[in-house]
Design an enzyme around this catalytic site. Sequence first.
Site, PDB file in Angstrom:
ATOM      1  N   GLY A 120      79.070  81.212  18.736  1.00 30.06           N
ATOM      2  CA  GLY A 120      79.461  82.359  19.556  1.00 30.06           C
ATOM      3  C   GLY A 120      80.056  81.908  20.883  1.00 30.06           C
TER       4      GLY A 120
ATOM      5  N   TRP B 106      83.503  80.567  20.133  1.00 28.15           N
ATOM      6  CA  TRP B 106      84.422  81.677  19.845  1.00 28.15           C
ATOM      7  C   TRP B 106      85.123  82.145  21.112  1.00 28.15           C
ATOM      8  CZ3 TRP B 106      84.419  86.695  21.731  1.00 28.15           C
ATOM      9  CH2 TRP B 106      85.246  87.614  21.078  1.00 28.15           C
ATOM     10  N   HIS B 107      84.413  82.064  22.252  1.00 22.05           N
ATOM     11  CA  HIS B 107      84.993  82.553  23.497  1.00 22.05           C
ATOM     12  C   HIS B 107      86.118  81.674  24.008  1.00 22.05           C
ATOM     13  CE1 HIS B 107      81.423  85.143  23.639  1.00 22.05           C
ATOM     14  NE2 HIS B 107      82.115  85.879  24.484  1.00 22.05           N
ATOM     15  N   GLY B 108      86.123  80.402  23.669  1.00 22.71           N
ATOM     16  CA  GLY B 108      87.197  79.559  24.164  1.00 22.71           C
ATOM     17  C   GLY B 108      87.020  78.102  23.794  1.00 22.71           C
TER      18      GLY B 108
ATOM     19  N   PHE C 139      90.401  85.647  25.402  1.00 22.03           N
ATOM     20  CA  PHE C 139      89.643  85.266  24.227  1.00 22.03           C
ATOM     21  C   PHE C 139      90.225  85.865  22.950  1.00 22.03           C
ATOM     22  CE2 PHE C 139      86.198  85.556  27.599  1.00 22.03           C
ATOM     23  CZ  PHE C 139      86.425  84.277  28.024  1.00 22.03           C
TER      24      PHE C 139
END
Length: 491
Positions: free
Chosen positions: A327, A330-332, A491
């Site tokens: 997770g 996933w943001h960067g 994102f």
Amino acid sequence: MLFNTLRYAEFFATVFVGSWALVRYAGAWPRLVFLLLVSYGFYAAWDWRYLPLIFASSTVDFLLARAIAREERPRARRAMLIATVALNLGFLGFFKYWNFALENAAALRALLTGEPASVGHAFRVLLPPVGISFFTFESMSYVVDVYRGELPPHKSYLRYLLFVAFFPHLVAGPIVRPRDLLPQFERAPSLTLEEGGEGLFLVAIGLVKKVVLSDQLALNLVDRVFERPENYSALEVLAGVYGYAAQIYCDFSGYTDIAIGSALLLGVRFPKNFDAPYKAHNLADFWRRWHISLSTWLRDYLYIPLGGNRGSELATYRNLMITMLLGGLWHGASWNFVFWGFLHGLGLAVTRAFQRAVQRRRPAGEGERGGAAASSPLSRVPLRALCVLLTFHYVCFAWIFFRVPTFSQAVLILRQIGTLTTFHPNLPPVLVALLGVALLSHYVPERLYERARGAFIAAPAPVQGALLFLVAIGLHEAASVAAVPFVYFQF
């Protein structure tokens, strides 16, 4: 095309008038075609070169889902599911993480050989497609749901393309499930006065959160403190950390309010995405309140398939950590985001371990009788307030690593807070008031918000117009020279 610009207002006004005119004079089907075309136009306004990507990804997932539904052989069905997951994650990985992988490979090579770390520009991806993290998860979840038998394959190719590309949720969510959105495109569109009032109210609230609170905190406090923390006192740096917690909430929830309101004005309802997250009394409660569409997606499509809490306690902690690490990633494409995910995974594991320990120590039957500790509800209020305070500060600590570009910058911020200096010439009363409003609004009783929303919806159109005009004047006065992009657009 930022939601907080006049350009978006003009675009949406055109879409609103055009879509409802088509419903009245041409029917629902031309309206769907119109919404799909303007959604692709909205996406092309960011970068038209990536428009074939979203179209091809949607088309492949639509066809694979239909093929999975027709196929009866388990191995063939599984192979097609693996194909769609590999395709979607392959797109996401290449466009979003290719440069990150090259940089880490170059750094490793430099460590082993002693040569300077460098990556040629010819090997880099220029910019990842906007919104790829969101529309990839949405499209992939549709195929997974069909494979699980939780959703029949959709018959309409046009409606499916619109589900993926529908512009209010395209760039930064919320991550809308196919089971929630596709049936709405099948029904005859409608818009009541109450829904119209609610949509306008949400758009206005979202713009106030973004322009008045988030942008002002970012420009006048957060950006300055995080750029040069050594120039500020411990109190000012701490205020900057609190300010970022307020900024990212007002920014992202403000975007979500505008997205939900825009969709509602077009006759489509999105699910709720925020629920006063800084009112959470532990990290598990925080993730039930923050970015709800992402946290539930990670739960249903990652945590539970990994085994969830069905195995041993150690396996559960492992699943929590894997889910939050991914997770974070996933943001960067940054180790800072991975570490942010690690902090939340660790916090969730500690929360679960503590809750299990309390349950084991609780005398049998205490839940039914209430127990000595439960005999006085007021005696639990200070403890709950302490839990909320501790959770908020742990979340703020993790936000530091989410915000800074490097670990050394995070260490510098923490070291500056450790100086315990208290001079504060950079915290004028107006800025402190904005920070207080942004944070303390979490603790306003829900019934007061619902009462204000209901009063606006019930007000006559001239009153609604006058109130929106006053909001527009306030936004104009508070707006910066250039529109500030939304945090989650990256994102």
